[in-house]
Enzyme design. Sequence first.
Site, mmCIF file in Angstrom:
data_model
loop_
_atom_site.group_PDB
_atom_site.id
_atom_site.type_symbol
_atom_site.label_atom_id
_atom_site.label_comp_id
_atom_site.label_asym_id
_atom_site.label_seq_id
_atom_site.Cartn_x
_atom_site.Cartn_y
_atom_site.Cartn_z
ATOM 1 C CG HIS A 86 -32.927 23.670 -7.497
ATOM 2 N ND1 HIS A 86 -34.238 23.453 -7.159
ATOM 3 C CD2 HIS A 86 -32.930 24.672 -8.410
ATOM 4 C CE1 HIS A 86 -35.001 24.282 -7.846
ATOM 5 N NE2 HIS A 86 -34.236 25.041 -8.606
ATOM 6 C CG ASP A 142 -28.572 29.579 -12.999
ATOM 7 O OD1 ASP A 142 -29.073 29.909 -14.090
ATOM 8 O OD2 ASP A 142 -29.139 29.740 -11.909
HETATM 9 N N1 CMC Z 1 -22.139 25.213 -2.283
HETATM 10 C C1 CMC Z 1 -21.818 24.747 -1.070
HETATM 11 N N2 CMC Z 1 -22.699 24.371 -0.139
HETATM 12 C C2 CMC Z 1 -24.001 24.472 -0.456
HETATM 13 C C3 CMC Z 1 -24.424 24.953 -1.713
HETATM 14 C C4 CMC Z 1 -23.444 25.328 -2.643
HETATM 15 N N3 CMC Z 1 -23.799 25.799 -3.845
HETATM 16 N N4 CMC Z 1 -25.786 24.968 -1.752
HETATM 17 C C5 CMC Z 1 -26.192 24.488 -0.570
HETATM 18 N N5 CMC Z 1 -25.122 24.192 0.211
HETATM 19 C C6 CMC Z 1 -25.169 23.608 1.561
HETATM 20 C C7 CMC Z 1 -25.586 24.649 2.578
HETATM 21 O O1 CMC Z 1 -24.473 25.290 3.158
HETATM 22 C C8 CMC Z 1 -26.355 23.817 3.554
HETATM 23 O O2 CMC Z 1 -25.429 23.156 4.398
HETATM 24 P P1 CMC Z 1 -25.820 22.856 5.961
HETATM 25 O O3 CMC Z 1 -26.987 21.922 5.892
HETATM 26 O O4 CMC Z 1 -24.574 22.242 6.512
HETATM 27 O O5 CMC Z 1 -26.163 24.177 6.562
HETATM 28 C C9 CMC Z 1 -27.025 22.747 2.709
HETATM 29 O O6 CMC Z 1 -26.201 22.628 1.537
HETATM 30 C C10 CMC Z 1 -28.455 23.099 2.289
HETATM 31 O O7 CMC Z 1 -28.427 24.388 1.696
HETATM 32 P P2 CMC Z 1 -29.558 25.483 1.910
HETATM 33 O O8 CMC Z 1 -28.981 26.844 1.638
HETATM 34 O O9 CMC Z 1 -30.257 25.273 3.204
HETATM 35 O O10 CMC Z 1 -30.539 25.071 0.749
HETATM 36 P P3 CMC Z 1 -31.632 25.985 0.066
HETATM 37 O O11 CMC Z 1 -32.647 25.069 -0.506
HETATM 38 O O12 CMC Z 1 -32.114 27.027 1.009
HETATM 39 O O13 CMC Z 1 -30.829 26.748 -1.091
HETATM 40 C C11 CMC Z 1 -29.875 27.325 -3.169
HETATM 41 C C12 CMC Z 1 -30.859 26.405 -2.428
HETATM 42 C C13 CMC Z 1 -30.069 27.132 -4.671
HETATM 43 C C14 CMC Z 1 -30.189 28.796 -2.835
HETATM 44 C C15 CMC Z 1 -28.429 26.956 -2.736
HETATM 45 O O14 CMC Z 1 -28.138 25.617 -3.095
HETATM 46 C C16 CMC Z 1 -27.389 27.902 -3.344
HETATM 47 O O15 CMC Z 1 -27.139 28.971 -2.772
HETATM 48 N N6 CMC Z 1 -26.780 27.527 -4.516
HETATM 49 C C17 CMC Z 1 -25.856 28.393 -5.198
HETATM 50 C C18 CMC Z 1 -26.635 29.438 -5.996
HETATM 51 C C19 CMC Z 1 -27.281 28.847 -7.231
HETATM 52 O O16 CMC Z 1 -26.646 28.130 -8.005
HETATM 53 N N7 CMC Z 1 -28.566 29.218 -7.444
HETATM 54 C C20 CMC Z 1 -29.316 28.824 -8.669
HETATM 55 C C21 CMC Z 1 -30.458 27.901 -8.364
HETATM 56 S S1 CMC Z 1 -31.137 27.190 -9.875
HETATM 57 C C22 CMC Z 1 -31.769 28.508 -10.784
HETATM 58 C C23 CMC Z 1 -32.816 29.316 -10.092
HETATM 59 O O17 CMC Z 1 -33.652 28.780 -9.377
HETATM 60 O O18 CMC Z 1 -32.830 30.502 -10.275
#
Ligand code: CMC
Length: 430
Positions: free
Chosen positions: A307, A365
């Site tokens: 998140h 989720d």
């Molecule tokens: N699985 C594997 N690696 C992950 C994941 C994951 N679910 N989420 C983040 N990472 C890694 C990512 O690759 C990155 O690694 P590095 O620093 O080496 O590049 C690091 O963790 C930080 O991730 P980010 O994408 O920069 O973080 P963000 O804040 O931009 O993204 C997120 C947050 C929710 C989009 C992301 O964690 C994600 O894609 N999660 C899976 C989708 C999900 O479950 N979304 C629902 C969120 S809660 C409900 C809502 O808000 O709608």
Amino acid sequence: MSTSNSAKLTIHGQDYDLPVMSPTAGPDVLDIRKLYGAADVFTYDPGFTSTASCESEITFIDGDKGELWYRGYPIEQLAAESHYLEVCYLLLYGELPNADELEKFENLVTRHTMVHEQMNNFFRGFRRDAHPMATMVGVVGAMSAFYHDSTDISDPHQREVAAIRLIAKLPTIAAMAYKYSIGQPFVYPQNDLDYASNFLNMCFSVPAEKYEIKPELSRAMDRIFTLHADHEQNASTSTVRLAGSSGANPFACIAAGIACLWGPAHGGANQAALEMLQEIGSVDQIPEYIKRAKDKDDPFRLMGFGHRVYKNFDPRAKVMKESADEVLDLLGIENNETLKVAKELERIALEDDFFIEKKLYPNVDFYSGIILSAMGFPTAMFTPIFALSRTVGWIAQWKEMIADPQNKIGRPRQLYVGSDKRDYVPVDSR
Ligand code: CMC
């Protein structure tokens, strides 16, 4: 909010004072509104990771502690002791209602659940196999064509009517989108049912057979609505605010929010998470998927994990997990393979250095899909259910923005990295 401090910024040897705003809770905020005028610089923050886009009194998240409050009340207390319509009142008006206020509000919402009869025809323009989110974006946007008397955003009464209409009609529209996609007749709302039971009935009853509404399932449905009701300035809420900042009508703004929510990184993750758990299929397959999630060259991510704000357990996921156990127990679904995979995946991920270092915890989720699927919803309905629950948050935030005298059209700037100015070259000389 106070602005007693100031921060100093030095650019090219010149000092600029930036007021520091102190919120009720959360980190201080630097006020950079006058920076461009004074120093001729912009700030750069793609994804808004360090930017407060507005002042708000509605919802607070402490991502490090894993806390979520609606109007100051912790989500765990509201999920256990309140119910969705009371939470809607709280989000919209700032305080918990007394008994009389609650009764009036519930009555008002209940008596606006029917949609304009002509909307039935509008639905029929969609292909039967359309995703219910596609249908919802279209139909909610079209509400502005059906309810002209609540689109004047300068009139507080019309804003109020639009808010009630949206909260009342979204479950009807989501249920209609579902019924249409499976070729069953639409089911009218029933005023003798509570909000959650009415939604279940509109989704699952058919003219040929009565749907028996289990109170425990209605309670679980209601809790899902409550857990999703608002979440501060997330992508879809920011979309609603940005759309609304131009003066667009509330139905158009909520349609924009629904479109944004659909993405798999946001509300679409509940569908993606359950599909992932089903794809993993059995506990022995989990290590393979964990390996893929860690592989930088593989775009695969563990859906339902991570998140932007929570760097601790998502408090909504904790309640959701308890609810999943209760619902599966009630329905006698004991040896559910998907639940086994979910629990084992959670256990492994919470012990794995990669996930610990990156602070990737299960989010809301991760468990919601298991409950919804046990209740009989197909995966395509998960995000529409998120959308109808979040409508109150969107509309409360929209109302707050419109009533704010500081409201301006949202207009970010950019760091231009394109071509420098150049002269047009006629086609025969290129
Ligand atoms: N699985 C594997 N690696 C992950 C994941 C994951 N679910 N989420 C983040 N990472 C890694 C990512 O690759 C990155 O690694 P590095 O620093 O080496 O590049 C690091 O963790 C930080 O991730 P980010 O994408 O920069 O973080 P963000 O804040 O931009 O993204 C997120 C947050 C929710 C989009 C992301 O964690 C994600 O894609 N999660 C899976 C989708 C999900 O479950 N979304 C629902 C969120 S809660 C409900 C809502 O808000 O709608």
